[in-house]
Scaffold this motif. Structure first.
Motif, PDB file in Angstrom:
ATOM      1  N   LYS D 308       0.828  -1.215   0.000  1.00 39.77           N
ATOM      2  CA  LYS D 308       0.000   0.000   0.000  1.00 39.77           C
ATOM      3  C   LYS D 308       0.857   1.257   0.000  1.00 39.77           C
ATOM      4  CE  LYS D 308      -3.669  -1.906   2.862  1.00 39.77           C
ATOM      5  NZ  LYS D 308      -4.013  -1.877   4.292  1.00 39.77           N
ATOM      6  N   ASP D 309       0.260   2.307  -0.491  1.00 38.82           N
ATOM      7  CA  ASP D 309       0.938   3.604  -0.492  1.00 38.82           C
ATOM      8  C   ASP D 309       0.972   4.149   0.933  1.00 38.82           C
ATOM      9  OD1 ASP D 309       1.903   6.127  -0.889  1.00 38.82           O
ATOM     10  OD2 ASP D 309       0.796   6.412  -2.777  1.00 38.82           O
ATOM     11  N   ARG D 310       2.184   4.464   1.397  1.00 36.11           N
ATOM     12  CA  ARG D 310       2.312   4.999   2.761  1.00 36.11           C
ATOM     13  C   ARG D 310       2.589   6.496   2.710  1.00 36.11           C
ATOM     14  NH1 ARG D 310       0.417   0.382   5.312  1.00 36.11           N
ATOM     15  NH2 ARG D 310       1.184  -1.309   4.042  1.00 36.11           N
ATOM     16  N   GLY D 311       2.182   7.129   1.655  1.00 37.63           N
ATOM     17  CA  GLY D 311       2.393   8.573   1.530  1.00 37.63           C
ATOM     18  C   GLY D 311       3.444   8.903   0.493  1.00 37.63           C
ATOM     19  N   ASP D 312       3.134   9.822  -0.386  1.00 34.08           N
ATOM     20  CA  ASP D 312       4.050  10.263  -1.443  1.00 34.08           C
ATOM     21  C   ASP D 312       4.545   9.141  -2.338  1.00 34.08           C
ATOM     22  OD1 ASP D 312       3.852  12.875  -0.733  1.00 34.08           O
ATOM     23  OD2 ASP D 312       5.608  12.821   0.605  1.00 34.08           O
ATOM     24  N   GLY D 313       3.720   8.180  -2.568  1.00 36.72           N
ATOM     25  CA  GLY D 313       4.108   7.099  -3.459  1.00 36.72           C
ATOM     26  C   GLY D 313       5.087   6.116  -2.853  1.00 36.72           C
ATOM     27  N   HIS D 314       5.342   6.190  -1.588  1.00 34.82           N
ATOM     28  CA  HIS D 314       6.205   5.227  -0.907  1.00 34.82           C
ATOM     29  C   HIS D 314       5.373   4.007  -0.536  1.00 34.82           C
ATOM     30  CE1 HIS D 314       9.911   4.759   1.841  1.00 34.82           C
ATOM     31  NE2 HIS D 314       9.309   3.606   1.741  1.00 34.82           N
ATOM     32  N   MET D 315       5.611   2.909  -1.255  1.00 35.02           N
ATOM     33  CA  MET D 315       4.789   1.717  -1.061  1.00 35.02           C
ATOM     34  C   MET D 315       5.507   0.732  -0.149  1.00 35.02           C
ATOM     35  SD  MET D 315       2.404   2.158  -3.598  1.00 35.02           S
ATOM     36  CE  MET D 315       1.882   0.629  -4.340  1.00 35.02           C
TER      37      MET D 315
END
Lengths: 292, 325, 330, 323
Positions: D308-315
């Motif tokens: 899942k995306d954990r913010g700003d495209g950081h998966m």
């Protein structure tokens, strides 16, 4: 060693030429080559220099070597000249050896290449077939073939070829299995090479070294085979051969050792020539082994 | 993967091969020029029209080819390999009567070749450029290149003429009556030359193979490990290297069994050793096809069994195969 | 600390078809008891050959120890008898290798291979030796050691096999352990495990370790002192901290700067890596000058004339370079 | 800088084995549902340990191993849907650089022929110009053009890797997949090749898919990074975010395991993993990393986490991040 910015000698060293140079340095290989040249000269030039018919009775039977000038190596149990036999007995042997070697290599490489390249079901089927032919006692099978069919040197060559190919097939397969995992095969595919190109233009040339060695040895084995069949009297009866001479002289071995010893020695020299050339090639293709 | 399942699979495999050999025999009979009935009866068997008719009937030679194959396989699997007209006996009995001699000869030669060949190979690997190594290479090339029947004949000349200490023909002396142990000794005495002849060729190959394989293994990392922990040099060879170097020898010995049986044909002929080889030779000269094909079949089965044994031995010697599956 | 192993002016030559290759050229090293000495360099620099010389395992022919001495305390190992060397190998000095996959004999159980080492060096019964093997396997952190002792090498992973090698090497309580690239063939997480293990065991047993590697990171992780090798020479040696933070030799500097080191705080800007131009020279063609001269950005005429000796520049830090002051100043 | 997507991989799966005569079926889930995109002119790094499926992913993108499921889209070209001659001719748009400089060049071919082969096979340029094109390519990768007549064994490892690069560049590909291109080289040569690759990217606008186990190299070269474990991507982010702020416990462990080439100061926190990566044959039920994870909870052993995306495209895929 070369560096990027430093000039190096721009002289290409083709692997084949390298191998040939290494071969020339191998005493075994050179000795074998000399032997083979001598045998070939003896067989193909000899008849012009020594024109005695090997089937013709020329002197008393079982004359020992040196007893008469007419037959310098003695006569057999019918009084035929042994030397004439040696000279005329080689061509059939060499022909059968080369022809059988050719058949062996052709079938072996085709079977092995397809099995090793495509693997899976193709491999399974082809290897079962190979295994089957490997199970047959080669000489017995060849004996059966030449008795069921009218004996001629073609049948003899074919019979030997049919029973000898599995070794080559296994070797080819092993080489294909090894090489197909190397990165340059993937590289060839990634630049758009077809299967056929990868098999015959990429993998086969790299598998060739051990195959050439084995081909040389195979010819030697085929010659031994031919000799064995002729010795048993199963060769082409109309063709004079060294094996036939030994078979004929066998009964009289204790009275005329020369009748079996000389033709046997010729076979031995010929096969030895091929074995040594094989050794030399093997050394030439595997520089690492040579340095050990 | 468990061992029992593996054995079952191997056995099934072997059975399929046996069937395949029978099918080949059948095909040979039909591919050969002339009437299959003639082939089955044997040309020289003096088969009368009646006999031929009889054969046609029993083998259903008037029926479609697959029915004939069925009949042939069924009879063969029941042990009916046909009747020899030359010897006037069932082929199976003939073959069984001669098999023992061949097996004795082949196994003796093989054991001799492996034992001496391996030893020579190990000695040669010690100094790959030394004299022993050179000799082994020389002997192996020579042994490999000499026609086996010729080697046999040369030995005959040597031991019958120059130093007559070994008998040069047959398996035992029928004129002697020395009781059981005397008989055994007599057979062994007769066995020496044929086994030696057959052994020399294969000895040469095993010596060569062992040498190459030892040289490769002596350069390997685990030999360096053994040396690094202080193992004495002799033990490095005998314990650490040989155990690994023997693996290809086992493989080749198994694969070669077929050619050894073939070699035995020639050696038996030279020394009049009463095994399958001489039987094959005699029956071929007599055009006694049922016997010839029977021998081919039986020898193939022998090879199949030998391969099976090699496979099992290999699994015991090499733990990687044993547990790898 | 006393000096446990002293290598003095060691020269090793190899006969090759291209001529004589001097693979070790006047090497001097000192290993103190209980320390970890790192030897670092690129492939072919002679670091592994140094180890094999100490073990008396230089392949001969073609190799030959031509000069120098290797002192184990007072005893010169180069003069020792074969029987004595066998006692030393595995008993006093033991070694682990780069390839755990091929360094164990495939046809014997790992327990037997460890027990063999114990039996060779100690007067002990077979059962005791086996027990020791199991004990050693426990020590190197192999789960279910009694069971694993009965396993064949191919049944273990690379990391496990390297642990087995370590167990074997330490089974006779050697005083020196030589580790030749022990983690190069392993994955990075497994490598970290092996480093920790070596450190722990070293602390526990006090065995001195010679750690041979091409990886400055591994040196930083483990070694107390470092020797940097190039083309058969030691070109710089000193405390790990000094070498890493203040390298003097142009080659050491290049070696550290050309590797993209992992940063915990990377920046947007990524400069190009600094390069050492060219490649390592062939050992058969070394001239009389400095072996690094051809690749050195600070080369002066004297570099091609004369080979620099390794000389101390500060306490425990020595460099072999004619122009060391200049190099440091730039 | 445009962030136009060049390569898009969706739910890629590569399974090996399964059907074999008389033998037990063992399926190897080498790559098991991998999705990523690579922007034009950028580099995506895939890192992982042995058995993580990173190399198989690379080979699958290039259709050098059969794809079990999923889609590979290169710009307007659906690579995963191509077959036969169409596939062969499309290969000019995606090329590869290999790991082993010794086995990646056919020893029987002259290096010039090796570089020319793609031109001939793909019918690029006029036949008479091709030799000149090869020489130009040699110059481009820093080799002298008169070396074309030599054979691979006459070159050093670094030079061979340059030849491999020239071969890959010859078809003017949009995408170059690099499978550990520098891991077999000595560090000094490694730097030369890495710099060359960067320069070529700048000059030609190349897009790289870069496979490596070396985190330092990946950090240096890549714009985006995906971390693989047992056939799946466990974390994916842009370079700065991933190395500065790793989310997944595996990534953290991986980063902490890399030895830092600095003197020890004992300040940093270490995460140590136990054991070896399990085999991709018998996969665990829940999270594939659970068995070695230092912070695993019960749920991890039964339910596989989602990426899942954990913010700003950081998966990242980890249950602990969901809490």
């Amino acid at each position: 060693m070369a560096t990027v910015d430093e000039p190096i000698v721009v002289e290409s060293q083709s692997p084949i030429r390298e191998a040939m140079r290494a071969f020339r340095q191998s005493w075994a290989g050179m000795l074998g080559l000399i032997l083979l040249i001598l045998v070939v000269l003896f067989t193909y030039v000899g008849p012009f220099l020594y024109s005695v018919d090997p089937f013709e009775v020329i002197w008393a039977p079982l004359t020992a070597p040196g007893e008469t000038e007419r037959a310098p190596l003695g006569t057999d149990y019918l009084g035929r000249d042994i030397l004439a036999g040696l000279i005329h007995g080689g061509s059939a042997t060499l022909y059968v050896g080369l022809a059988a070697g050719f058949i062996t290599i052709t079938i072996g490489i085709l079977m092995g290449a397809f099995a090793g390249f495509f693997r899976g079901a193709v491999d399974e089927v082809l290897m079962r077939i190979t295994e089957f032919f490997q199970v047959l006692p080669a000489l017995l099978f060849a004996m059966v073939l030449v008795t069921l069919f009218p004996p001629s040197i073609y049948i003899v060559a074919l019979a030997i070829g049919i029973v000898s190919w599995p070794t080559t097939a296994r070797l080819t397969r092993a080489e294909f299995l090894r090489i197909r995992t190397l990165e340059y095969v993937n590289a060839a595919r990634s630049v758009g090479a077809k299967n056929s190109r990868i098999m015959w233009r990429v993998i086969l040339p790299n598998a060739l070294a051990p195959l050439i060695v084995s081909a040389t040895l195979t010819i030697g084995i085929a010659i031994l085979f031919e000799a064995g069949l002729s010795f048993l009297g199963l060769g082409d009866p109309n063709v004079f051969s060294w094996g036939l001479m030994i078979g004929a002289g066998r009964e009289y071995i204790l009275d005329a050792w020369w009748a079996v010893t000389f033709p046997g020695f010729m076979i031995f020299l010929t096969v030895l020539g091929f074995s040594l050339v094989g050794d030399g090639l093997n050394d030439a293709f595997n520089p690492k082994l040579r340095e050990r | 993967m468990n061992m029992a399942w593996m054995v079952v699979r191997r056995l099934f495999h072997a059975f399929v091969l046996v069937l395949a050999v029978l099918v080949l025999n059948f095909l040979l009979i039909h591919l050969a020029p002339g009437d299959p009935a003639d082939v089955i009866a044997g040309e020289m068997g003096g088969a009368t029209e009646e006999m031929l008719a009889d054969i046609r009937k029993t083998y259903g030679l008037d029926k479609p080819i697959y029915v004939q194959l069925g009949v042939y396989l069924e009879r063969a699997l029941q042990g009916d390999l046909g009747q020899s007209f030359f010897y006037n006996a069932p082929v199976l009995d003939l073959v069984a009567g001669r098999a023992g001699a061949t097996i004795l000869l082949v196994v003796t030669a093989l054991l001799f070749a492996i034992a001496v060949g391996t030893l020579l190979g190990v000695l040669a690997s010690h100094k790959p450029k030394g004299i022993v190594s050179g000799l082994v290479t020389l002997v192996s090339v020579v042994g490999y290149s000499a026609p086996i029947f010729w080697t046999g004949l040369m030995l005959v000349i040597l031991f019958a003429w120059v130093i007559p200490i070994f008998p040069i023909a047959n398996m035992f002396d029928i004129t002697k009556d020395t009781g059981f142990f005397g008989f055994i000794l007599d057979v062994l005495h007769h066995l020496v030359l044929p086994a030696l002849t057959l052994g020399i060729v294969y000895l040469a190959q095993y010596a060569r193979l062992t040498r190459a394989s030892m040289l490769e293994i002596l350069g390997s990392d685990y030999i360096r490990t053994a040396r690094a922990k202080g193992v004495a040099e002799t033990k490095v060879y005998t314990h650490h290297a040989l155990r690994n170097a023997i693996l290809p020898v086992v493989t080749i010995a198994g694969l070669q069994f077929g050619s050894i049986v073939s070699g035995a044909v020639l050696v038996e002929t030279v020394f009049s050793w009463p095994g399958l080889g001489t039987l094959a030779f005699e029956s071929i000269l007599a055009r006694d096809y049922p016997t010839v094909l029977g021998i081919l079949f039986f020898s193939s089965v022998l090879v199949i069994i030998a391969n099976l044994i090699t496979d099992l031995v290999y699994r015991i010697v090499d733990p990687r195969i044993r547990t790898g599956g | 600390m006393t000096s446990l192993l002293t290598i003095k002016d060691l020269v090793v030559d190899f006969k090759t078809r291209a001529g004589n290759a001097r693979v070790l050229n006047q090497i001097s090293l000192e290993l103190k008891s209980g320390e970890i000495l790192g030897i670092v360099g690129e492939s072919g620099c002679g670091k592994s050959m140094t180890a094999l010389s100490v073990m008396g395992l230089v392949p001969s022919p073609p190799g030959k120890v031509s000069e120098g001495s290797i002192l184990l305390e007072e005893e010169d190992l180069l003069q020792a008898s074969n029987a004595r060397m066998r006692q030393v190998r595995g008993g006093i000095i033991s070694m682990i290798f780069q390839e755990p996959m091929t360094s164990l004999n495939p046809v014997f159980r790992v327990g037997d291979q460890i027990a063999e080492c114990v039996l060779l060096h100690e007067d002990i019964s077979k059962t005791d030796a086996w027990e020791r093997a199991v004990e050693m396997l426990t020590k190197v952190g192999i789960p279910e050691p009694a069971l694993r002792a009965k396993a064949y090498p191919h049944e273990l992973s690379g990391g496990m096999r390297q642990r087995v090698m370590i167990a074997m090497a330490l089974s006779c309580h050697p005083r020196v352990l030589i580790a030749d690239e022990p983690t190069t063939a392993l994955d990075v997480t497994v490598q970290a495990q092996i480093f920790d293990l070596l450190k722990d065991l070293q602390r526990e047993t006090g065995t001195a370790i010679i750690m041979i590697t091409h990886d400055m990171g591994a040196i930083a992780e483990l070694a107390d002192r470092v020797a940097v090798m190039y083309a058969g020479h030691i070109i710089e040696s000193g405390l790990t901290k000094d070498i890493l933070e203040n390298p003097h030799h142009p080659y050491t500097r290049g070696l550290i700067a050309c590797v993209p080191h992992l940063e915990t705080d990377p920046t947007e800007v990524r400069p190009y890596l600094s390069e050492i131009k060219g490649v390592v020279p062939s050992l058969t063609e070394l001239g009389k000058g400095c072996a690094f001269a051809d690749r050195c950005p600070y080369k002066t005429p004297v570099c091609e004339e004369r080979r620099p000796d390794i000389e101390p520049i500060s306490e425990g830090h020595a460099v072999a370079c004619h122009n060391v002051e200049y190099v440091v100043a730039v | 800088m445009s962030d136009e997507t060049l390569l898009e991989v969706q739910d890629l799966k590569v399974h090996f084995g399964g059907k074999k005569l008389f033998k037990k079926a063992m399926v190897v889930h080498a790559v098991d549902g991998v999705s990523f995109t690579v922007p034009k002119g950028k580099t995506l790094g895939i890192v992982g340990e042995s058995g993580s499926g990173k190399t198989t992913t690379a080979l699958a993108v290039l259709r050098l191993v059969p794809i079990t499921a999923g889609k590979v889209q290169l710009d307007d070209l659906e690579i995963s849907a191509l077959e036969g001659d169409e596939l062969r001719h499309s290969r000019k748009r995606f090329q590869m650089i290999f790991q082993d400089p010794y086995s990646s060049l056919d020893p029987r071919q002259r290096v010039g022929e090796i570089v020319r082969e793609p031109l001939d096979l793909m019918d690029i340029g006029e036949e008479k110009d091709r030799d000149q094109m090869v020489r130009d390519l040699f110059v481009q990768v820093g080799l002298r053009p008169e070396l074309t007549k030599l054979f691979p064994h006459q070159f050093s490892g670094g030079q061979r890797q340059r030849v491999g690069l020239a071969r890959a560049l010859s078809t003017k590909p949009d995408l170059i997949v690099c499978d550990e291109p520098v891991s077999a080289l000595d560090v000094a040569v490694q730097a030369q090749i890495l710099n060359l690759m960067r320069k070529l990217q700048e000059d030609l606008g190349l897009t790289y898919l870069f496979i490596s186990h070396d985190l330092g190299v990946v950090q240096h070269l890549c714009d985006h990074v995906a971390v693989m474990y047992l056939g799946q991507i466990v974390e994916q982010a842009d370079r700065i975010s991933l190395f500065k702020n790793p989310q997944h416990p595996y990534t953290k462990a991986l980063l902490s395991a890399v030895p830092k080439a600095r003197a020890r100061d004992g300040s940093e926190e270490r995460v140590r993993l136990k054991g070896d990566p399990p085999s991709p044959v018998n996969l665990p039920q829940g999270c594939r990393f659970a068995g070695r994870c230092p912070v695993a909870i019960d749920k991890c052993h039964s339910v596989p986490p989602e990426l899942k995306d954990r913010g700003d495209g950081h998966m990242a895929s980890c249950h602990l991040l969901d809490e």
